[in-house]
Motif scaffolding. Structure first.
Motif, mmCIF file in Angstrom:
data_model
loop_
_atom_site.group_PDB
_atom_site.id
_atom_site.type_symbol
_atom_site.label_atom_id
_atom_site.label_comp_id
_atom_site.label_asym_id
_atom_site.label_seq_id
_atom_site.Cartn_x
_atom_site.Cartn_y
_atom_site.Cartn_z
ATOM 1 N N VAL A 52 7.157 1.173 -6.877
ATOM 2 C CA VAL A 52 6.751 1.018 -5.486
ATOM 3 C C VAL A 52 5.514 1.868 -5.207
ATOM 4 N N ARG A 53 5.498 3.080 -5.745
ATOM 5 C CA ARG A 53 4.350 3.967 -5.537
ATOM 6 C C ARG A 53 3.085 3.357 -6.139
ATOM 7 N N GLU A 54 3.221 2.786 -7.338
ATOM 8 C CA GLU A 54 2.058 2.184 -7.994
ATOM 9 C C GLU A 54 1.568 0.961 -7.225
ATOM 10 N N ARG A 55 2.502 0.155 -6.724
ATOM 11 C CA ARG A 55 2.097 -1.013 -5.938
ATOM 12 C C ARG A 55 1.404 -0.582 -4.646
ATOM 13 N N PHE A 56 1.928 0.427 -4.009
ATOM 14 C CA PHE A 56 1.321 0.913 -2.768
ATOM 15 C C PHE A 56 -0.084 1.436 -3.037
ATOM 16 N N ARG A 57 -0.233 2.182 -4.130
ATOM 17 C CA ARG A 57 -1.550 2.725 -4.463
ATOM 18 C C ARG A 57 -2.538 1.595 -4.735
ATOM 19 N N ALA A 58 -2.108 0.572 -5.470
ATOM 20 C CA ALA A 58 -2.998 -0.551 -5.786
ATOM 21 C C ALA A 58 -3.395 -1.300 -4.522
ATOM 22 N N GLU A 59 -2.436 -1.501 -3.629
ATOM 23 C CA GLU A 59 -2.725 -2.218 -2.381
ATOM 24 C C GLU A 59 -3.687 -1.429 -1.506
ATOM 25 N N LEU A 60 -3.462 -0.122 -1.401
ATOM 26 C CA LEU A 60 -4.334 0.685 -0.557
ATOM 27 C C LEU A 60 -5.727 0.798 -1.176
ATOM 28 N N THR A 61 -5.789 0.890 -2.496
ATOM 29 C CA THR A 61 -7.096 0.920 -3.163
ATOM 30 C C THR A 61 -7.861 -0.359 -2.868
ATOM 31 N N ALA A 62 -7.174 -1.501 -2.900
ATOM 32 C CA ALA A 62 -7.822 -2.775 -2.591
ATOM 33 C C ALA A 62 -8.312 -2.798 -1.143
ATOM 34 N N GLU A 63 -7.532 -2.230 -0.225
ATOM 35 C CA GLU A 63 -7.958 -2.175 1.173
ATOM 36 C C GLU A 63 -9.192 -1.288 1.325
ATOM 37 N N ILE A 64 -9.222 -0.180 0.607
ATOM 38 C CA ILE A 64 -10.366 0.738 0.696
ATOM 39 C C ILE A 64 -11.626 0.055 0.181
#
Length: 227
Positions: free
Chosen positions: A5-17
């Protein structure tokens, strides 16, 4: 193993950034890119964004790598190894142009004016070379199929084209000497030059049909390298 979940959240937020940063490119250009402005748009604290991109240069590097990868993927998808070499060349060049026209601000980041105070690190090179790899593969395949005439056997001039670039532009083959490599390098750079002239408005008043002009120019470049 599936991502946590942490890795998915990081990937999603990186994409948003990075998406927000690309929007900034369109509004203020690469030189005006600001981590604080990106954080503000996303409703993040600047300190939180710094955990993903410690500096503006880190964010620029990510945008540049992503841009090169997207452009390279477009070129790779357009190449049909079963087609004649000249048709392959034209298809790839058209795909590069189409990507540039669809993503003008990202293209400008890759091939426009340098960003003051920023130097792209070496680890961007593999992504930057993806289009050249496709064009070089077309030349190499043409040579191996007998579609390029064999050279006169001139020896390599190590000061003309680097070994790294020679490997990209068709590799070693009797039909690919340094004269061919020089023409291939000229053609490769001219693809971007032609697109840049169109994208940055320099063809206005010079040609009446940019589609026909581009196809004609890319055909001349194909002929230049012997396709």
């Amino acid at each position: 193993m599936p991502p946590t979940v942490r890795e998915r959240f990081r990937a999603e937020l990186t994409a948003e950034i990075t998406a927000a940063a690309r929007r900034q490119l369109a509004e203020v250009g690469a030189a005006g890119l600001s981590l604080r402005a990106v954080a503000r748009e996303l409703g993040m604290a600047s300190s939180a964004l710094y955990r993903y991109f410690p500096s503006r240069d880190d964010l620029l590097t990510r945008l540049i790598t992503d841009g090169y990868d997207a452009l390279g993927a477009a070129a790779e998808d357009a190449d049909d190894p079963a087609a004649p070499p000249r048709e392959r060349w034209l298809a790839v060049c058209r795909a590069v142009r189409s990507w540039a026209r669809a993503h003008p601000h990202e293209y400008a980041l890759l091939y426009g004016s340098p960003v003051p105070g920023y130097a792209a690190p070496r680890d961007t090179v593999p992504a930057a070379a993806r289009v050249a790899v496709v064009l070089g593969r077309i030349i190499g395949d043409a040579a191996r199929s007998g579609a390029l005439p064999e050279s006169a056997g001139r020896e390599r001039d190590p000061d003309l084209v680097s070994d790294e670039t020679a490997a990209l532009l068709g590799g070693e083959h009797p039909a690919i000497d340094d004269a061919v490599r020089l023409r291939a390098l000229l053609a490769w750079s001219s693809v971007y030059g032609t697109i840049s002239f169109e994208l940055f408005g320099h063809l206005v008043g010079s040609v009446t049909d940019t589609d026909r002009y581009f196809d004609g120019a890319m055909g001349e470049l194909a002929a230049l390298v012997g396709l």
